[in-house]
Design a protein around this motif. Structure first.
Motif, PDB file in Angstrom:
ATOM      1  N   MET A 351     -24.189  11.995 -48.524  1.00  0.00           N
ATOM      2  CA  MET A 351     -23.204  11.106 -47.903  1.00  0.00           C
ATOM      3  C   MET A 351     -23.892  10.110 -46.983  1.00  0.00           C
ATOM      4  O   MET A 351     -25.072  10.243 -46.662  1.00  0.00           O
ATOM      5  CB  MET A 351     -22.168  11.915 -47.122  1.00  0.00           C
ATOM      6  N   ASP A 352     -23.136   9.126 -46.532  1.00  0.00           N
ATOM      7  CA  ASP A 352     -23.685   8.072 -45.684  1.00  0.00           C
ATOM      8  C   ASP A 352     -22.553   7.486 -44.846  1.00  0.00           C
ATOM      9  O   ASP A 352     -21.661   6.828 -45.373  1.00  0.00           O
ATOM     10  CB  ASP A 352     -24.313   6.990 -46.567  1.00  0.00           C
ATOM     11  N   GLY A 353     -22.571   7.771 -43.558  1.00  0.00           N
ATOM     12  CA  GLY A 353     -21.593   7.193 -42.644  1.00  0.00           C
ATOM     13  C   GLY A 353     -22.252   6.909 -41.313  1.00  0.00           C
ATOM     14  O   GLY A 353     -23.326   7.447 -41.019  1.00  0.00           O
ATOM     15  N   THR A 354     -21.645   6.072 -40.503  1.00  0.00           N
ATOM     16  CA  THR A 354     -22.227   5.714 -39.212  1.00  0.00           C
ATOM     17  C   THR A 354     -21.201   5.904 -38.107  1.00  0.00           C
ATOM     18  O   THR A 354     -20.028   5.549 -38.271  1.00  0.00           O
ATOM     19  CB  THR A 354     -22.722   4.254 -39.222  1.00  0.00           C
ATOM     20  N   ILE A 355     -21.652   6.473 -36.987  1.00  0.00           N
ATOM     21  CA  ILE A 355     -20.763   6.777 -35.876  1.00  0.00           C
ATOM     22  C   ILE A 355     -21.405   6.354 -34.555  1.00  0.00           C
ATOM     23  O   ILE A 355     -22.621   6.153 -34.489  1.00  0.00           O
ATOM     24  CB  ILE A 355     -20.443   8.288 -35.815  1.00  0.00           C
ATOM     25  N   PRO A 356     -20.607   6.208 -33.483  1.00  0.00           N
ATOM     26  CA  PRO A 356     -21.199   5.967 -32.161  1.00  0.00           C
ATOM     27  C   PRO A 356     -22.073   7.154 -31.754  1.00  0.00           C
ATOM     28  O   PRO A 356     -21.718   8.312 -31.985  1.00  0.00           O
ATOM     29  CB  PRO A 356     -19.971   5.853 -31.241  1.00  0.00           C
ATOM     30  N   ARG A 357     -23.223   6.860 -31.145  1.00  0.00           N
ATOM     31  CA  ARG A 357     -24.160   7.940 -30.778  1.00  0.00           C
ATOM     32  C   ARG A 357     -23.501   9.007 -29.917  1.00  0.00           C
ATOM     33  O   ARG A 357     -23.786  10.202 -30.063  1.00  0.00           O
ATOM     34  CB  ARG A 357     -25.367   7.356 -30.039  1.00  0.00           C
ATOM     35  N   LYS A 358     -22.623   8.610 -29.018  1.00  0.00           N
ATOM     36  CA  LYS A 358     -22.023   9.566 -28.092  1.00  0.00           C
ATOM     37  C   LYS A 358     -21.097  10.560 -28.787  1.00  0.00           C
ATOM     38  O   LYS A 358     -20.707  11.565 -28.193  1.00  0.00           O
ATOM     39  CB  LYS A 358     -21.259   8.834 -26.994  1.00  0.00           C
ATOM     40  N   ARG A 359     -20.752  10.306 -30.061  1.00  0.00           N
ATOM     41  CA  ARG A 359     -19.863  11.211 -30.802  1.00  0.00           C
ATOM     42  C   ARG A 359     -20.631  12.104 -31.771  1.00  0.00           C
ATOM     43  O   ARG A 359     -20.017  12.812 -32.575  1.00  0.00           O
ATOM     44  CB  ARG A 359     -18.812  10.399 -31.579  1.00  0.00           C
ATOM     45  N   LEU A 360     -21.974  12.081 -31.720  1.00  0.00           N
ATOM     46  CA  LEU A 360     -22.778  12.874 -32.659  1.00  0.00           C
ATOM     47  C   LEU A 360     -22.424  14.351 -32.624  1.00  0.00           C
ATOM     48  O   LEU A 360     -22.185  14.972 -33.664  1.00  0.00           O
ATOM     49  CB  LEU A 360     -24.269  12.708 -32.345  1.00  0.00           C
ATOM     50  N   ALA A 361     -22.411  14.926 -31.415  1.00  0.00           N
ATOM     51  CA  ALA A 361     -22.153  16.360 -31.301  1.00  0.00           C
ATOM     52  C   ALA A 361     -20.776  16.717 -31.866  1.00  0.00           C
ATOM     53  O   ALA A 361     -20.612  17.713 -32.585  1.00  0.00           O
ATOM     54  CB  ALA A 361     -22.259  16.787 -29.838  1.00  0.00           C
ATOM     55  N   GLU A 362     -19.784  15.899 -31.563  1.00  0.00           N
ATOM     56  CA  GLU A 362     -18.418  16.136 -32.039  1.00  0.00           C
ATOM     57  C   GLU A 362     -18.350  16.104 -33.560  1.00  0.00           C
ATOM     58  O   GLU A 362     -17.701  16.967 -34.188  1.00  0.00           O
ATOM     59  CB  GLU A 362     -17.512  15.062 -31.439  1.00  0.00           C
ATOM     60  N   LEU A 416     -13.643  11.288 -40.912  1.00  0.00           N
ATOM     61  CA  LEU A 416     -13.999  11.652 -39.540  1.00  0.00           C
ATOM     62  C   LEU A 416     -14.843  10.552 -38.899  1.00  0.00           C
ATOM     63  O   LEU A 416     -14.661  10.233 -37.716  1.00  0.00           O
ATOM     64  CB  LEU A 416     -14.761  12.980 -39.536  1.00  0.00           C
ATOM     65  N   CYS A 417     -15.765   9.969 -39.661  1.00  0.00           N
ATOM     66  CA  CYS A 417     -16.575   8.862 -39.130  1.00  0.00           C
ATOM     67  C   CYS A 417     -15.687   7.715 -38.653  1.00  0.00           C
ATOM     68  O   CYS A 417     -15.897   7.150 -37.569  1.00  0.00           O
ATOM     69  CB  CYS A 417     -17.550   8.355 -40.194  1.00  0.00           C
ATOM     70  N   VAL A 418     -14.707   7.348 -39.464  1.00  0.00           N
ATOM     71  CA  VAL A 418     -13.791   6.260 -39.097  1.00  0.00           C
ATOM     72  C   VAL A 418     -12.955   6.658 -37.879  1.00  0.00           C
ATOM     73  O   VAL A 418     -12.739   5.865 -36.961  1.00  0.00           O
ATOM     74  CB  VAL A 418     -12.888   5.890 -40.288  1.00  0.00           C
ATOM     75  N   GLU A 419     -12.507   7.900 -37.868  1.00  0.00           N
ATOM     76  CA  GLU A 419     -11.649   8.388 -36.782  1.00  0.00           C
ATOM     77  C   GLU A 419     -12.323   8.292 -35.413  1.00  0.00           C
ATOM     78  O   GLU A 419     -11.675   7.997 -34.409  1.00  0.00           O
ATOM     79  CB  GLU A 419     -11.251   9.841 -37.065  1.00  0.00           C
ATOM     80  N   VAL A 420     -13.646   8.517 -35.367  1.00  0.00           N
ATOM     81  CA  VAL A 420     -14.338   8.497 -34.069  1.00  0.00           C
ATOM     82  C   VAL A 420     -14.887   7.113 -33.736  1.00  0.00           C
ATOM     83  O   VAL A 420     -15.644   6.954 -32.771  1.00  0.00           O
ATOM     84  CB  VAL A 420     -15.483   9.535 -34.024  1.00  0.00           C
TER      85      VAL A 420
END
Length: 496
Positions: A351-362, A416-420
Motif C-alpha cells: 500500500m501507499d498513503g501519506t499522513i501528517p507526521r504527528k498522526r503516525l502513532a495513531e 484512515l489516511c484520509v480521515e487523519v
C-alpha cells in the motif's frame, strides 16, 4: 482441449488495420503483436490485475514516437505509456484494444554538464544510471526509490517518485528542471527549462505525477547535486511502535532535517534481517533509521543531536554506522523490504498513503487493529520523515477469499489516511488500484477539475484511459455504495 475462439470479424479487421499502420512507422523488431511476445507487458508491479494489449510498440527515436502517436490519434487507438514496469498501482496495465508504448529503447544519457550540475537524458534511462554517470564528477541524482536499479526516469516523472532521501532532497518534482514530451496529437511540448523558473503557468508541476495521462516523455533534464563527503546512519530501537512514531515528530520538532528518516516495525525487521543481514535489532518493536550527511564536522554534530533527541523520546538502544559499508547495510535492509516479504508470505500487497507526521502513532495503532479485523498480517515500512506509509499486507492468493480481504484491508488503510488529514498516495500513484479511493477523498467538483486538466492535454481521452482520475458516474456509484455500507460518507458537491 478446445481451440481458442476466433475474434469477431470487425475486431480482427481493426487490429490488422492498426498493425498495418504501425508497421509502416517502426522497424520489425520494434513492434510486438504475438501473444507470447506481449505477455511480459500484461501488468506492472501490481500483478493481481493483468490484460494483454493489442500490441507493444518500442520506438527507438523521438521521431518514431511522434509518428506513432499521430497514427494512433487518427485511428482513435488508446495508448498506455510504459517505463520499466516497476510501478505498483497498475498505471501501466494495458488496455485490451490499445497499444503499449514502451520507451525502454530510448535509454541514452544525452548530455551531462558538471558545471551547470544537470543531466539531459532519454526516458528509458534508469534512475541509478544517472548517478553512476555523474559519479566521476562527484555528483549524483538525489531521488532514490527502492526500485532505482531498474526504474526509469520517465516512470519516476509519471509517479513523482521519492525514496529514502526525499525528506531532505525532495521528490522527482524538486529535482527535474525540464521535460520534453509528445502530446497525443504527436506534437512536441517542452515544460520547464534550464533556468530556476520558466515563464507562464507551472505546467511542469502539473505534468510530473500525471501517470502518463497527459503526454509521453522523450527527454528529461534533471538537477544533480554534490555527493556529500560523509554520511552516517543511526539505528534507534524502540520497545513499542507508538514511542517510535512519536520520536519521528520529536526529531523534526527539534529543527533537524535528516537526509533520511525511515521506520520499520518488528514484523518487517524480522522479515528483512535473515534476507539481508543488515544488523537490525530484531528484538525491537520498531526501529528508526536516521541519516546525517554533509561535512564531517556537520555530521558529527547532527548525529550527536539526533541521538540525544531519540534517547529523550524513548529509544531503548542507539547504534551508529561506523563505516560506509555498515551504512549501506543499514539501508539495504530498508530497500529490500519488499522482496524480503516473499520469505514470510506467498503474496503481498504493498500500500501507499501519506499522513501528517504527528498522526503516525495513531495510524499504526489503527493498522494493528485492522490486522485482527481482516485476519491478515501487515509489515510496516515507511518514509517516516514525510509520513509516506508503505504497509505490506501479506496473504495467500491460493486461499479462497484472502485476496479480497487484502484489498479491503488496503482500502481501510487509505480511508484512515484520509480521515487523519492525509492522502491516498505518496509516490506509487493512483493507477487502477486507488481509483475508487479518489472518489472517497475528493468532491465531485474537484474530480471534475482534474478531468478538465486531462481534457486540455488529451481531449480524446486516449492516453492511459480509465486510470488515476475516476469518472463522475463512478464517483456517484461509489458514494452510494459506501453510504449503504456505512463505511464512508457520500461524495457531495461543494456547496450541495
Amino acid at each position: 482441449m478446445n481451440a481458442p475462439l476466433a475474434p469477431p470479424p470487425l475486431l480482427h479487421a481493426r487490429k490488422q488495420a492498426i498493425l498495418a499502420a504501425l508497421r509502416g512507422l517502426l522497424p520489425p523488431h520494434c513492434l510486438l503483436s504475438e501473444q507470447e511476445d506481449t505477455r511480459p507487458y500484461e501488468c506492472d508491479g501490481l500483478t493481481a490485475y493483468r490484460q494483454l494489449p493489442l500490441a507493444v510498440a518500442l520506438p527507438e527515436t523521438e521521431a518514431q514516437l511522434m509518428a506513432l502517436l499521430k497514427a494512433c490519434s487518427a485511428l482513435r487507438v488508446p495508448i498506455v505509456p510504459r517505463g520499466a514496469g516497476t510501478g505498483l498501482s497498475g498505471g501501466a496495465m494495458p488496455i485490451a484494444d490499445g497499444i503499449v508504448i514502451s520507451t525502454a529503447k530510448m535509454s541514452r544519457i544525452l548530455a551531462l554538464d558538471p558545471l551547470a550540475r544537470t543531466a539531459r537524458v532519454q526516458p528509458g534511462v534508469r534512475n541509478l544510471a544517472i548517478s553512476e554517470a555523474a559519479a566521476a564528477h562527484a555528483l549524483y541524482y538525489a531521488p532514490d526509490p527502492s526500485s532505482q536499479i531498474a526504474c526509469t526516469i520517465a516512470g519516476n516523472v509519471a509517479e513523482n517518485s521519492g525514496g529514502v532521501h526525499c525528506l531532505k532532497y525532495g521528490l522527482t518534482l524538486h529535482n527535474v528542471m525540464r521535460v520534453r514530451m509528445v502530446s497525443m496529437d504527436g506534437e512536441i511540448i517542452e515544460l520547464g527549462g534550464a533556468a530556476l523558473d520558466a515563464p507562464g503557468l507551472d505546467l511542469l508541476a502539473v505534468f510530473i505525477g500525471s501517470e502518463g495521462m497527459l503526454g509521453v516523455v522523450t527527454e528529461v533534464t534533471v538537477r544533480l547535486i554534490p555527493k556529500p563527503p560523509l554520511a552516517r546512519v543511526i539505528m534507534a530501537s524502540f520497545d513499542d511502535v507508538i514511542t517510535g512514531g512519536d520520536a519521528v515528530a520529536e526529531v523534526i520538532a527539534a529543527g533537524i532535517i535528516p537526509a533520511g528518516l525511515e521506520m520499520m516495525d518488528r514484523t518487517s525487521v524480522r522479515m528483512v534481517e535473515p534476507f539481508v543481514k543488515a544488523g537490525y535489532d530484531t528484538n525491537a518493536a520498531a526501529i528508526l533509521l536516521c541519516e546525517s550527511d554533509g561535512m564531517p564536522e556537520e555530521v558529527e554534530e547532527e548525529i550527536e543531536r539526533m541521538s540525544e533527541v531519540l534517547l529523550r523520546a524513548g529509544a531503548s538502544a542507539i547504534a551508529v554506522s561506523g563505516s560506509e559499508a555498515e551504512r549501506m547495510r543499514f539501508w539495504s535492509g530498508r530497500k529490500n523490504a519488499f522482496p524480503a516479504a516473499g520469505r514470510l508470505s506467498p503474496d503481498y500487497y504493498c500500500m501507499d498513503g501519506t499522513i501528517p507526521r504527528k498522526r503516525l502513532a495513531e495510524v499504526l495503532q489503527g493498522i494493528a487493529a485492522m490486522e485482527q479485523t481482516y485476519g491478515l498480517r501487515c509489515a510496516n515500512v515507511f518514509h517516516a520523515g514525510d509520513g509516506n506509509l508503505h504497509p505490506l499486507i501479506m496473504f495467500d492468493a491460493n486461499q479462497p477469499g484472502e485476496f479480497d480481504r487484502a484489498e479491503r484491508f488496503g482500502e481501510a488503510i487509505l480511508a484512515l489516511c484520509v480521515e487523519v488529514g492525509g492522502t491516498i498516495t505518496g509516490e506509487h500513484g493512483v493507477g487502477i488500484e486507488k481509483i475508487d479511493a479518489m472518489c472517497g477523498q475528493f468532491t465531485v467538483n474537484e474530480v471534475a477539475a482534474f478531468i478538465g486538466v486531462k481534457r486540455a492535454f488529451d481531449g480524446a481521452f486516449l492516453l492511459n484511459p480509465n486510470k488515476a482520475i475516476p469518472t463522475l458516474d463512478r464517483c456517484a456509484a461509489y458514494g452510494k455504495r459506501q453510504a449503504r455500507g456505512g463505511v464512508f460518507k457520500f461524495v457531495k458537491q461543494v456547496g450541495a
